[in-house]
Design an enzyme around this catalytic site. Structure first.
Site: not given
Ligand code: FAD
Length: 526
Positions: A461, A507
């Site tokens: 996080h 999230t």
């Molecule tokens: P992400 O899900 O990280 O997605 C970002 C995407 O952008 C990635 O796929 C990446 O490849 C892409 N990207 C980056 N740069 C570029 C670029 N230049 N060009 C194209 N694509 C790009 N959160 C919670 O709130 N509750 C939970 O219980 C929780 N448990 C978790 C357990 C695990 C095992 C893990 C791994 C994570 C957990 N999290 C949890 C965290 C949660 O998954 C993240 O907070 C959430 O996915 C963030 O969403 P996001 O869309 O901001 O980023």
């Protein structure tokens, strides 16, 4: 969850061939935050042309589906491995395992994630040795646990009066339910024991309760983990003006220079990773939703470098412990599927308050990151406790980027500068005390190991690196609508936008802020 052939077909079938020349809104990253923009705009502004560009591969169908929903274990392991970036750290070891999660190894890697190969710790600093990312359609949302608590007390972003409305919408998009795991074996007993010990000075929604989870139970009783696929939803998948492009690394946000109102976006430069060719796509709006480390990286690479970029980086120090519950009521345990107690488990929540500034997550059975005792156990009786702390926010804690070196994607290499302050160490000590109090109420320790502090970054996080603020005063990157100060049409999304020191899983809040940003674009375009 219904399969959508139309979206799968609209995933670029051949290298570069499917990239549009021009869209209205280009979204970088297909995790829950990027998906929330696509969904909200598909609902509110279906006349806009939308495209999501994702650096990682498509690993599941519908796009963004959680890997836990992949039934075949070999396929699941392949999907996890494919998410682990361009230079997987451990080539030979299957990652379809939680082995090593609770060990005292200095770095731990969760299935589906990859760590920084260098730059995780500056000399003499604490660093973030466990800082991780995922690269795949669905982002980390294809690998997460799905805990979706609302922020409380000082975690709340006080300058957003509509935050609770947006959180409710985020709960809708993520299919959040507090009931879905609430009747797991002995979950009620866990909550009862915690409540007796901890609720005396808690009121209302800050009392012990079932954890709201982004988990969905199908009519036939199966549990499905929700992720970006749920957020995209059928509305986005059916939107003829929407497309999603995997293995499309955005290397630059293209800008018009210096009009009367400053800079404005004009599009993206994208590397098709299948052919290693570069393409330009024109866009009137760009939303960078690339996680808390790579969103500032792309801004940096694009020459958008406000003073706060990458700063105020904060992770949630996490203390864990495990107990075994005794004297449980006699019950016949019936499985969801009728063949045995399932691996699904209860998750209880001890909410953050200013008086008890920790987010407590209490997980039963195999959802616990702590290895289970291997003797004769009643299912649900071994409980893993995780207490997350809110970090003291400091501009010095930051992700910085190198001009003379690149990462595995060819983007500016990262250096994390990060220290735990005296206040942070005091918070960790407080979390240890609180976790022992909660543990004593539940049962007896599994062994005589004291509560363990996970290596920094293990919470997954990370926040603050493109933080939101009310004024362009050098302490924030974007305004309360998530638009980057001084760059018209450029929006940022994800946990990096959260400006407060939170201990709760972020999230839900990030998706709420994405909903608000997308509503702003829809309103401007209506
Ligand atoms: P992400 O899900 O990280 O997605 C970002 C995407 O952008 C990635 O796929 C990446 O490849 C892409 N990207 C980056 N740069 C570029 C670029 N230049 N060009 C194209 N694509 C790009 N959160 C919670 O709130 N509750 C939970 O219980 C929780 N448990 C978790 C357990 C695990 C095992 C893990 C791994 C994570 C957990 N999290 C949890 C965290 C949660 O998954 C993240 O907070 C959430 O996915 C963030 O969403 P996001 O869309 O901001 O980023």
């Amino acid at each position: 969850m219904p399969r959508s052939a139309s979206t799968a077909e609209r995933i670029t079938p051949e290298a570069g061939a499917g990239f549009p020349d021009e869209v209205d809104v280009a979204i970088v990253g297909s995790g829950p935050a990027g998906a929330a923009y696509a969904r909200t705009l598909s609902e509110l502004a279906p006349h806009l042309r939308l495209a999501v560009f994702e650096a990682g591969p498509l690993i599941s169908d519908p796009p963004g589906t959680h890997v836990k929903n992949i039934v075949d274990s070999g396929e699941r392991a392949r999907a996890q491995r494919a998410s682990e970036g361009p230079r997987p750290l451990v080539e030979a070891v299957s990652t379809d395992t939680m082995d090593g999660y609770a060990s005292d190894r200095p770095r731990l890697q969760r299935p589906g994630t990859f760590l920084l190969s260098e730059g995780r710790q500056g000399s003499g600093e604490d660093g973030l040795p466990a800082a991780a990312m995922s690269s795949n359609v669905g982002g980390m949302g294809a690998h997460w646990t799905g805990a979706c608590p609302r922020p409380g007390d000082s975690e709340v972003i006080a300058f957003l009066p509509e935050l609770s409305t947006w959180l409710a919408e985020a709960e809708r998009l993520l299919h959040v339910s507090a009931e879905v795991l609430a009747d797991a074996p002995f979950a009620d007993e866990v909550r009862k024991r915690l409540s007796v010990a901890l609720d005396h000075d808690r009121v209302g929604d800050r009392q012990v309760q079932p954890m709201p989870m982004a988990v969905h139970r199908t009519p036939d009783g199966r549990l499905l983990w929700c992720g970006a696929d749920t957020v995209f939803g059928d509305v986005t998948r059916a939107n003829p003006r929407f497309s999603l492009h995997a293995e499309a690394l955005v290397t630059q946000v293209l800008l018009t220079e210096g009009g009367p109102n400053g800079r404005a976006v004009r599009g993206l430069r994208i590397r098709d990773r299948r052919t290693d060719t570069d393409h330009e796509v024109a866009a009137r709006y760009v939303v960078v939703a690339g996680d808390s480390l790579r969103t500032p990286q792309l801004l940096y690479a694009s020459g958008v470098r406000p003073a706060a970029l990458g700063r105020y980086l904060n992770d949630q120090p996490q203390v864990v412990y495990a107990v075994r519950m005794r004297d449980l009521p006699d019950r016949t345990l019936v499985a969801d599927d009728g063949v045995g107690v399932t691996a699904s488990s209860g998750v209880a929540w001890v909410p953050f308050t200013d008086a008890h500034p920790y987010h407590g997550q209490v997980m039963q059975l195999d959802a616990s990151p702590v290895p289970l005792a291997d003797d004769d156990l009643k299912p649900g009786s071994v409980v893993g406790l995780g207490w997350f702390c809110a970090k003291e926010l400091r501009a010095e804690d930051r992700v910085a980027f190198r001009d003379d070196d690149t990462d595995g994607y060819g983007m500016p290499a990262m250096d994390l500068h990060y220290r735990l302050t005296e206040a942070d160490h005091a918070a960790v000590d407080g979390a240890r005390t609180e976790i022992l109090r909660a543990a004593a109420a539940l049962g007896e320790p599994l062994d005589d190991t004291p509560p363990l502090l996970f290596p920094a970054g293990a919470s997954l996080h990370y926040q603050g690196t493109v933080r939101m603020g009310t004024a362009d005063d050098g302490t924030s990157v974007c305004d309360p609508n998530s638009q980057v100060w001084g760059v018209s049409g450029l929006f940022v999304a994800g946990n990096g936008v959260i400006p407060t020191a939170t201990a709760c899983n972020p999230t839900l809040t990030s998706v709420a802020l994405a909903v608000a940003g997308a509503r702003g674009i829809a309103a401007a375009e209506s």
